[in-house]
Design a protein around this motif. Structure first.
Motif, PDB file in Angstrom:
ATOM      1  N   LYS B 288       0.802   4.276  -6.320  1.00  0.00           N
ATOM      2  CA  LYS B 288       0.918   2.896  -6.799  1.00  0.00           C
ATOM      3  C   LYS B 288       0.754   2.841  -8.308  1.00  0.00           C
ATOM      4  O   LYS B 288       0.189   3.752  -8.906  1.00  0.00           O
ATOM      5  N   LYS B 289       1.243   1.769  -8.885  1.00  0.00           N
ATOM      6  CA  LYS B 289       1.124   1.608 -10.338  1.00  0.00           C
ATOM      7  C   LYS B 289       0.069   0.554 -10.661  1.00  0.00           C
ATOM      8  O   LYS B 289      -0.162  -0.367  -9.879  1.00  0.00           O
ATOM      9  N   LYS B 291      -1.111  -2.648 -12.190  1.00  0.00           N
ATOM     10  CA  LYS B 291      -0.505  -3.872 -12.691  1.00  0.00           C
ATOM     11  C   LYS B 291      -1.471  -4.578 -13.644  1.00  0.00           C
ATOM     12  O   LYS B 291      -1.088  -5.007 -14.718  1.00  0.00           O
ATOM     13  N   THR B 304      -3.589  -5.918 -18.933  1.00  0.00           N
ATOM     14  CA  THR B 304      -2.412  -5.504 -18.180  1.00  0.00           C
ATOM     15  C   THR B 304      -2.358  -3.981 -18.097  1.00  0.00           C
ATOM     16  O   THR B 304      -3.140  -3.286 -18.744  1.00  0.00           O
ATOM     17  N   GLY B 305      -1.425  -3.479 -17.311  1.00  0.00           N
ATOM     18  CA  GLY B 305      -1.256  -2.035 -17.167  1.00  0.00           C
ATOM     19  C   GLY B 305      -0.864  -1.348 -18.466  1.00  0.00           C
ATOM     20  O   GLY B 305      -0.952  -0.127 -18.577  1.00  0.00           O
ATOM     21  N   ASP B 334      -3.018  -3.316  -8.025  1.00  0.00           N
ATOM     22  CA  ASP B 334      -1.805  -2.499  -8.058  1.00  0.00           C
ATOM     23  C   ASP B 334      -0.562  -3.382  -8.007  1.00  0.00           C
ATOM     24  O   ASP B 334      -0.643  -4.598  -7.822  1.00  0.00           O
ATOM     25  N   ASP B 335       0.605  -2.729  -8.196  1.00  0.00           N
ATOM     26  CA  ASP B 335       1.827  -3.513  -8.362  1.00  0.00           C
ATOM     27  C   ASP B 335       2.318  -4.151  -7.069  1.00  0.00           C
ATOM     28  O   ASP B 335       3.258  -4.930  -7.100  1.00  0.00           O
ATOM     29  N   ILE B 339       0.342 -11.535  -8.263  1.00  0.00           N
ATOM     30  CA  ILE B 339      -0.657 -11.980  -9.239  1.00  0.00           C
ATOM     31  C   ILE B 339      -1.208 -13.353  -8.858  1.00  0.00           C
ATOM     32  O   ILE B 339      -2.334 -13.708  -9.193  1.00  0.00           O
ATOM     33  N   PHE B 421       0.076 -12.882 -17.874  1.00  0.00           N
ATOM     34  CA  PHE B 421       1.028 -12.764 -16.755  1.00  0.00           C
ATOM     35  C   PHE B 421       1.874 -14.016 -16.614  1.00  0.00           C
ATOM     36  O   PHE B 421       2.353 -14.336 -15.542  1.00  0.00           O
ATOM     37  N   GLU B 424       5.460 -13.576 -15.258  1.00  0.00           N
ATOM     38  CA  GLU B 424       5.529 -13.311 -13.816  1.00  0.00           C
ATOM     39  C   GLU B 424       5.247 -14.579 -13.008  1.00  0.00           C
ATOM     40  O   GLU B 424       5.922 -14.859 -12.012  1.00  0.00           O
TER      41      GLU B 424
END
Lengths: 190, 445
Positions: B288-289, B291, B304-305, B334-335, B339, B421, B424
């Motif tokens: 996972k990335k 976020k 943020t990431g 995680d992504d 959010i 964010f 988003e």
């Protein structure tokens, strides 16, 4: 935090016999010399009462007020401020699911849903047989074990939805494997 | 299981605060003494004067680990000189998501807390110390209470400790699960048997605190540092980590990382290291990335990431628009997580925990929750984002409107998420069905 309306007609002024037995009063008196004021022993006293009865009844609040020489309304004020104290009977075992950040991101929602399904009750409800109550709480400081689920005092770590039934059906699910202090009796079944 | 820094890297860093993690015998008095415990307390009480102890801690610039980062030695020196009774309160209320460093300390090293309490009590001339522990810390209560009982039995607590003539009583006061009781004056009110409503300052607790007597409130982690400063000296402490953020620090990492846990290091690591380094978080699970991360407890705000190069010390977080280092407990988002659910969760926490004393916090936090709840339910409007930013900009101690810092925390958490964010959130709103929003609004109004 929230208002609670008492039906004055339904709430009896005073029961025939006191609910705080001599043994309980003795237990509460242990805390009195610790503080400068009698009132300061209120929180420990509430813990003792809740440990014994599972909740703090209106009658117990009045008797505590008398014992600590404060107004009954002051006791009620404190009991309703702290989410830890219950003002109505609860199940023998309280299942607490953490719902704050770390647990939420790790799937606490599905654990809660599974608890509801297994127990057949909703949040802040008690099963008909009086065995279980279900509640959610904000962060319980066990984020490294997220998502976590408490049965009374015992923390179950890294709970997956498929574990819920096994945990709830386990008769020892509330047993702590450490030595307990006798200062507070703790919740029954622990 | 709680993990410490990787044992293979002990050449570069030896755990100090977490040295007893995974050493069950250190929980007992004999085990703790066999490992050098209570030497610092004995040294302080028999060889140093109270002012010497304060000066040493002041020189070490031990900044409070509870969130505000106020130097502990300076706090102690605020006590009036002509006082007769002093109280020491230990803040073990730990309710900030996702912080659990105090829990780890109390579980594994209860005697270190007692030793720190004795030294702090001696320095402040307190004769009674209350450990304010949150009601939900059951296991930790039993562990610390047992340690206290052992210490009393061995004469380490009570009258005439180590033959110095100084006496201290330590009691655990269990709270009732209120976040606001972690604020020092809220904690004091709670010990007095009242609602945990923070008091208006001044007077500060050092002048008029518990039972209207001079009071010092210190965090568990802060007190656990004190014995080491006394034993090894302030220069040793100043030699760890960067200037202004010296000393060992506990970092918590949780969320979808491979090794969530509590780790100890100097304050020279970056957030990226905390998440990805195999000594700490060990990287993200299942590829996972990252976020977003709340690096200092949720009330400090979000990064943020792309901002993972932030250093975890007392000064760097402000450069990234955060309130401060806070409790140095990071939770990773995680992504795969929307959010909107994150901001809703955060807003719900503060609306649940606001004590209701100051209007803009009581109303502000609950309205922020209602708005974020609507956002998460696909019924958000673009104006909501501006409104959230406006509400969060108008509450807190910093605009000078509230009694305690809870609303600052609520404001920073929401403010930073909206700011960082926004695109988003706007995308999510654009995807919504405008008809449904219109109908929902008609129902509400």
């Amino acid at each position: 935090m929230s208002w609670k309306v008492i039906d004055r007609n339904a709430a009896p002024d005073k029961a025939e016999a006191p609910v705080l037995t001599d043994a309980l009063v003795e237990k509460i008196r242990v805390f009195l010399p610790r503080y400068e004021t009698k009132r300061a022993a209120l929180l420990p006293a509430l813990h003792v009462v809740q440990d014994h009865f599972g909740y703090v009844s209106w009658q117990a609040m009045q008797e505590l007020a008398e014992l600590l020489e404060i107004n009954a309304s002051d006791v009620f004020d404190v009991v309703t401020f702290y989410t830890y104290f219950w003002t109505h009977p609860r199940g023998e075992k309280v299942v607490t699911v953490c719902r704050s950040t770390a647990c939420a991101f790790m799937g606490a929602d599905s654990v809660l849903d599974e608890c509801k399904k297994v127990l057949g009750i909703g949040e802040h409800e008690t099963t008909a047989d009086g065995k279980f109550s279900l509640q959610t709480e904000e962060c319980l400081a066990t984020c490294d074990h997220a998502p976590c689920l408490y049965v009374n005092e015992r923390c179950h770590k890294h709970v997956k939805p498929e574990d819920v039934r096994r945990i709830i059906e386990d008769p020892n699910n509330a047993k702590l494997d450490i030595e307990r202090s006798t200062l507070f009796d703790g919740v029954k079944g622990a | 299981m709680v993990r410490t820094a990787d044992p293979t890297n002990l050449s570069t860093y030896e755990p100090i605060l977490l040295r007893h993690v995974g050493v069950p015998e250190a929980r007992t008095l004999e085990g703790y003494r066999a490992r050098g415990g209570y030497k610092a307390a004995e040294k302080a009480l028999t060889q140093m004067s109270a002012d010497d102890v304060i000066d040493e801690v002041k020189r070490a610039n031990l900044r409070g680990r509870g969130g505000a980062g106020f130097p502990a030695g300076v706090k102690w020196s605020f006590l009036p000189k002509d006082r007769t009774v002093t109280y020491l309160c230990v803040n073990a209320d730990e309710s900030e998501p996702p912080t659990f460093s105090n829990r780890v300390l109390m579980e594994n090293d209860p005697h270190a807390l007692i030793e720190g309490t004795i030294i702090a009590g001696y320095a402040t001339r307190a004769t009674t110390a209350y450990i304010y522990m949150r009601g939900e810390f059951w296991e930790q209560f039993h562990i610390v209470q047992k340690a206290i009982d052992e210490a009393y039995a061995a004469g380490i607590l009570g009258k005439d400790i180590f033959g110095s003539g100084y006496g201290l009583n330590v009691y655990i006061h269990r709270g009732g699960g209120a976040y606001v009781c972690g604020e020092e004056t809220g904690l004091i009110e709670s010990i007095e048997g009242k609602r945990g409503w923070p008091r208006i300052k001044p007077p500060f607790p050092a002048i008029e605190g518990l039972f209207r007597k001079p009071t010092v409130v210190n965090n568990v982690e802060t007190l656990c540092n004190v014995p080491h400063i006394i034993e090894r000296g302030a220069d040793w402490f100043l030699g760890i980590g960067p200037e202004g953020s010296s000393g060992p620090k506990l970092f918590c990492i949780s969320g979808p990382v491979k090794k969530p846990g509590c780790y100890e290091w100097a304050m020279d690591i970056s957030l990226r290291e905390l998440i990805e380094d195999p000594r700490f978080g060990g990287g993200m699970r299942d590829g996972k990335k990252v976020k977003a991360v709340f690096p200092g407890g949720i009330s400090m705000g979000v990064v943020t990431g792309d901002e993972l190069d932030m250093k975890m010390n007392f000064t760097d977080p402000a450069k990234f628009g955060l309130l401060g280092l806070g409790t140095a407990a990071a939770v990773v988002v995680d992504d795969s997580i929307d959010i909107r659910t994150v901001i809703r969760n955060v807003a719900r926490f503060f609306s649940h925990e606001s004590c209701g004393q100051c209007t803009q916090c009581r109303e502000g936090t609950s309205w922020m929750f209602k708005m974020t709840d609507r956002l998460a339910g696909n019924l958000g409007r673009r104006e909501d984002l501006d409104l959230l930013a406006e509400v969060s900009g108008n509450m807190g101690m910093m605009p000078g409107m509230s009694i305690c810092g809870l609303s600052d925390g609520a404001a920073f958490a929401i403010k930073t998420v909206i700011k960082k964010f926004r695109s988003e959130l706007e995308e999510c709103i654009a995807r919504e069905n405008p008809e449904a929003v219109k109908i929902a609004l008609e129902v509400v109004n």
